[in-house]
Design a protein around this motif. Structure first.
Motif, PDB file in Angstrom:
ATOM      1  N   GLY A 102      43.008  31.933  26.651  1.00  0.00           N
ATOM      2  CA  GLY A 102      42.228  33.125  26.370  1.00  0.00           C
ATOM      3  C   GLY A 102      41.737  33.801  27.643  1.00  0.00           C
ATOM      4  N   LEU A 103      41.235  32.998  28.589  1.00  0.00           N
ATOM      5  CA  LEU A 103      40.770  33.557  29.850  1.00  0.00           C
ATOM      6  C   LEU A 103      41.925  34.165  30.643  1.00  0.00           C
ATOM      7  CD1 LEU A 103      38.205  30.848  31.052  1.00  0.00           C
ATOM      8  CD2 LEU A 103      37.706  33.104  30.092  1.00  0.00           C
ATOM      9  N   SER A 104      43.055  33.478  30.644  1.00  0.00           N
ATOM     10  CA  SER A 104      44.224  33.993  31.357  1.00  0.00           C
ATOM     11  C   SER A 104      44.665  35.337  30.781  1.00  0.00           C
ATOM     12  CB  SER A 104      45.379  32.988  31.285  1.00  0.00           C
ATOM     13  OG  SER A 104      45.048  31.791  31.953  1.00  0.00           O
ATOM     14  N   GLY A 105      44.684  35.430  29.445  1.00  0.00           N
ATOM     15  CA  GLY A 105      45.058  36.680  28.797  1.00  0.00           C
ATOM     16  C   GLY A 105      44.092  37.802  29.131  1.00  0.00           C
ATOM     17  N   PHE A 106      42.819  37.489  29.163  1.00  0.00           N
ATOM     18  CA  PHE A 106      41.790  38.484  29.481  1.00  0.00           C
ATOM     19  C   PHE A 106      41.968  39.017  30.894  1.00  0.00           C
ATOM     20  CE2 PHE A 106      37.723  39.483  31.436  1.00  0.00           C
ATOM     21  CZ  PHE A 106      37.178  40.398  30.550  1.00  0.00           C
ATOM     22  N   PHE A 107      42.046  38.109  31.869  1.00  0.00           N
ATOM     23  CA  PHE A 107      42.142  38.539  33.264  1.00  0.00           C
ATOM     24  C   PHE A 107      43.469  39.228  33.556  1.00  0.00           C
ATOM     25  CE2 PHE A 107      38.712  35.380  33.872  1.00  0.00           C
ATOM     26  CZ  PHE A 107      37.809  36.186  34.562  1.00  0.00           C
ATOM     27  N   ALA A 108      44.542  38.745  32.947  1.00  0.00           N
ATOM     28  CA  ALA A 108      45.845  39.381  33.164  1.00  0.00           C
ATOM     29  C   ALA A 108      45.837  40.818  32.667  1.00  0.00           C
ATOM     30  CB  ALA A 108      46.949  38.578  32.478  1.00  0.00           C
ATOM     31  N   HIS A 109      45.256  41.037  31.484  1.00  0.00           N
ATOM     32  CA  HIS A 109      45.223  42.399  30.943  1.00  0.00           C
ATOM     33  C   HIS A 109      44.341  43.309  31.795  1.00  0.00           C
ATOM     34  CE1 HIS A 109      45.717  45.419  27.776  1.00  0.00           C
ATOM     35  NE2 HIS A 109      44.463  45.754  28.059  1.00  0.00           N
ATOM     36  N   ALA A 110      43.171  42.804  32.209  1.00  0.00           N
ATOM     37  CA  ALA A 110      42.277  43.620  33.041  1.00  0.00           C
ATOM     38  C   ALA A 110      42.948  43.987  34.364  1.00  0.00           C
ATOM     39  CB  ALA A 110      40.974  42.875  33.294  1.00  0.00           C
ATOM     40  N   ALA A 111      43.716  43.038  34.931  1.00  0.00           N
ATOM     41  CA  ALA A 111      44.392  43.302  36.200  1.00  0.00           C
ATOM     42  C   ALA A 111      45.544  44.288  36.033  1.00  0.00           C
ATOM     43  CB  ALA A 111      44.913  41.996  36.798  1.00  0.00           C
ATOM     44  N   GLU A 112      46.250  44.193  34.917  1.00  0.00           N
ATOM     45  CA  GLU A 112      47.398  45.072  34.678  1.00  0.00           C
ATOM     46  C   GLU A 112      46.984  46.475  34.252  1.00  0.00           C
ATOM     47  OE1 GLU A 112      49.629  42.927  31.780  1.00  0.00           O
ATOM     48  OE2 GLU A 112      50.078  41.275  33.155  1.00  0.00           O
ATOM     49  N   HIS A 113      45.765  46.614  33.744  1.00  0.00           N
ATOM     50  CA  HIS A 113      45.280  47.922  33.272  1.00  0.00           C
ATOM     51  C   HIS A 113      43.905  48.207  33.886  1.00  0.00           C
ATOM     52  CE1 HIS A 113      48.096  46.353  30.230  1.00  0.00           C
ATOM     53  NE2 HIS A 113      48.465  47.610  30.108  1.00  0.00           N
ATOM     54  N   PRO A 114      43.842  48.361  35.214  1.00  0.00           N
ATOM     55  CA  PRO A 114      42.534  48.530  35.869  1.00  0.00           C
ATOM     56  C   PRO A 114      41.784  49.774  35.421  1.00  0.00           C
ATOM     57  CG  PRO A 114      44.340  49.001  37.398  1.00  0.00           C
ATOM     58  CD  PRO A 114      44.952  48.385  36.183  1.00  0.00           C
ATOM     59  N   ALA A 176      29.434  30.786  24.701  1.00  0.00           N
ATOM     60  CA  ALA A 176      30.481  31.804  24.570  1.00  0.00           C
ATOM     61  C   ALA A 176      30.015  33.139  25.136  1.00  0.00           C
ATOM     62  CB  ALA A 176      30.887  31.956  23.110  1.00  0.00           C
ATOM     63  N   HIS A 177      28.790  33.540  24.823  1.00  0.00           N
ATOM     64  CA  HIS A 177      28.263  34.802  25.359  1.00  0.00           C
ATOM     65  C   HIS A 177      28.169  34.733  26.884  1.00  0.00           C
ATOM     66  CE1 HIS A 177      27.098  35.853  21.219  1.00  0.00           C
ATOM     67  NE2 HIS A 177      26.976  37.087  21.674  1.00  0.00           N
ATOM     68  N   ALA A 178      27.708  33.599  27.399  1.00  0.00           N
ATOM     69  CA  ALA A 178      27.594  33.450  28.852  1.00  0.00           C
ATOM     70  C   ALA A 178      28.964  33.505  29.519  1.00  0.00           C
ATOM     71  CB  ALA A 178      26.907  32.130  29.185  1.00  0.00           C
ATOM     72  N   LEU A 179      29.944  32.880  28.901  1.00  0.00           N
ATOM     73  CA  LEU A 179      31.284  32.838  29.484  1.00  0.00           C
ATOM     74  C   LEU A 179      31.932  34.217  29.483  1.00  0.00           C
ATOM     75  CD1 LEU A 179      33.268  30.832  30.708  1.00  0.00           C
ATOM     76  CD2 LEU A 179      34.244  30.499  28.445  1.00  0.00           C
ATOM     77  N   VAL A 180      31.764  34.964  28.403  1.00  0.00           N
ATOM     78  CA  VAL A 180      32.333  36.315  28.343  1.00  0.00           C
ATOM     79  C   VAL A 180      31.653  37.223  29.365  1.00  0.00           C
ATOM     80  CG1 VAL A 180      32.593  38.378  26.911  1.00  0.00           C
ATOM     81  CG2 VAL A 180      33.114  36.119  25.961  1.00  0.00           C
ATOM     82  N   GLY A 181      30.343  37.093  29.488  1.00  0.00           N
ATOM     83  CA  GLY A 181      29.641  37.887  30.501  1.00  0.00           C
ATOM     84  C   GLY A 181      30.124  37.560  31.908  1.00  0.00           C
ATOM     85  N   ALA A 182      30.335  36.275  32.178  1.00  0.00           N
ATOM     86  CA  ALA A 182      30.844  35.879  33.489  1.00  0.00           C
ATOM     87  C   ALA A 182      32.256  36.403  33.707  1.00  0.00           C
ATOM     88  CB  ALA A 182      30.827  34.352  33.606  1.00  0.00           C
ATOM     89  N   ALA A 183      33.071  36.390  32.661  1.00  0.00           N
ATOM     90  CA  ALA A 183      34.443  36.900  32.772  1.00  0.00           C
ATOM     91  C   ALA A 183      34.434  38.390  33.095  1.00  0.00           C
ATOM     92  CB  ALA A 183      35.208  36.641  31.478  1.00  0.00           C
ATOM     93  N   GLU A 184      33.550  39.137  32.469  1.00  0.00           N
ATOM     94  CA  GLU A 184      33.462  40.572  32.740  1.00  0.00           C
ATOM     95  C   GLU A 184      33.079  40.824  34.199  1.00  0.00           C
ATOM     96  OE1 GLU A 184      32.125  42.016  28.252  1.00  0.00           O
ATOM     97  OE2 GLU A 184      30.605  41.591  29.777  1.00  0.00           O
ATOM     98  N   SER A 185      32.101  40.076  34.682  1.00  0.00           N
ATOM     99  CA  SER A 185      31.671  40.243  36.063  1.00  0.00           C
ATOM    100  C   SER A 185      32.781  39.854  37.029  1.00  0.00           C
ATOM    101  CB  SER A 185      30.421  39.395  36.316  1.00  0.00           C
ATOM    102  OG  SER A 185      29.980  39.513  37.647  1.00  0.00           O
ATOM    103  N   LEU A 186      33.480  38.771  36.730  1.00  0.00           N
ATOM    104  CA  LEU A 186      34.556  38.304  37.599  1.00  0.00           C
ATOM    105  C   LEU A 186      35.733  39.263  37.585  1.00  0.00           C
ATOM    106  CD1 LEU A 186      34.996  35.890  39.467  1.00  0.00           C
ATOM    107  CD2 LEU A 186      36.195  34.743  37.593  1.00  0.00           C
ATOM    108  N   ALA A 187      35.988  39.900  36.452  1.00  0.00           N
ATOM    109  CA  ALA A 187      37.057  40.900  36.387  1.00  0.00           C
ATOM    110  C   ALA A 187      36.730  42.086  37.291  1.00  0.00           C
ATOM    111  CB  ALA A 187      37.261  41.370  34.949  1.00  0.00           C
TER     112      ALA A 187
END
Length: 230
Positions: A102-114, A176-187
């Motif tokens: 799930g994390l890989s899919g999230f970051f890959a999409h954010a990177a491919e569609h900045p 889950a909320h903390a992890l999604v928030g961290a993913a957004e910041s890291l993206a």
């Protein structure tokens, strides 16, 4: 009207003389592509319908004919990009139902569609409640995916560990909320150059290491508490 267009079966669409007729669905996606690019680069206030029409290769009246107003175009862009991100995460999760996927899919999409990511995480959140609600709905769906994945990981760990503790539903939801928030910041970090060229996979691994080490300790009953300080 284009000279000879009727006899040749062509239409003069958007002022592009001699161009072939473009299906409405295709033309609309071109307008949305242009809208995403303009809004992400210039911001909602500064992006003009003239600019968007030029990027799409059509006339401004045609943009209004298809999407009625700048507000509706902005909303349509947000909805399309939100649906694409959720679809990418869902597809990644459906492959093997792992948090890493799930994390890989999230970051890959954010990177491919900045530009799509900028639209969702910056522009949509800062231009009024209706747009922010669209992003909140997308975020809630992703949080639900992550909640399910953390819960499944905790149950799997509990089956194979003698001293594992069971996480309460509120704990799983909070994580889950903390992890999604961290993913957004890291993206954001990975997308604005601060990552030093790190790939989407490396960004996902960074967050996975951070989250998994803490989750592992929590499941073993050695979570942090104020009593441990000092």
């Amino acid at each position: 009207m284009c000279a000879g267009a009727r006899s040749k079966g062509a239409a003069c669409v958007g002022g592009a003389t001699g161009s072939k007729r473009v299906p409405r669905a295709v033309r609309e996606q071109q307008m949305l592509d242009a809208g995403v690019r303009a809004f992400a680069r210039s911001g909602y206030q500064n992006a003009s319908m003239d600019d968007i029409a030029e990027l799409a290769g059509v006339s401004k009246p045609l943009v209004y004919l298809y999407l009625n107003s700048k507000e509706e175009l902005f909303t349509a862009c947000i909805r399309r990009e939100a649906a694409a991100l959720v679809t990418a995460v869902r597809a990644a999760v459906e492959r093997d139902a792992q948090l890493w996927s799930g994390l890989s899919g999230f970051f890959a999409h954010a990177a491919e569609h900045p530009e799509g990511w900028t639209l969702l995480h910056v522009q949509a959140r800062t231009h009024g409640q209706p747009y922010a609600r669209e992003v909140a709905a997308m975020r809630a769906e992703i949080v639900e995916f992550v909640t399910q994945l953390i819960g499944a990981a905790a149950r799997e760990h509990a089956r194979g560990a003698a001293r594992a503790r069971t996480l309460a539903g509120t704990e799983v939801s909070g994580l889950a909320h903390a992890l999604v928030g961290a993913a957004e910041s890291l993206a954001d970090w990975a997308g604005d150059g601060r990552a030093g060229g790190h790939s989407a996979q490396e960004a996902a691994a960074t967050l996975m290491n951070f989250a998994w080490a803490g989750l592992g300790n929590l499941l073993q009953g050695t979570g942090w508490s104020p009593d441990r300080v000092g």
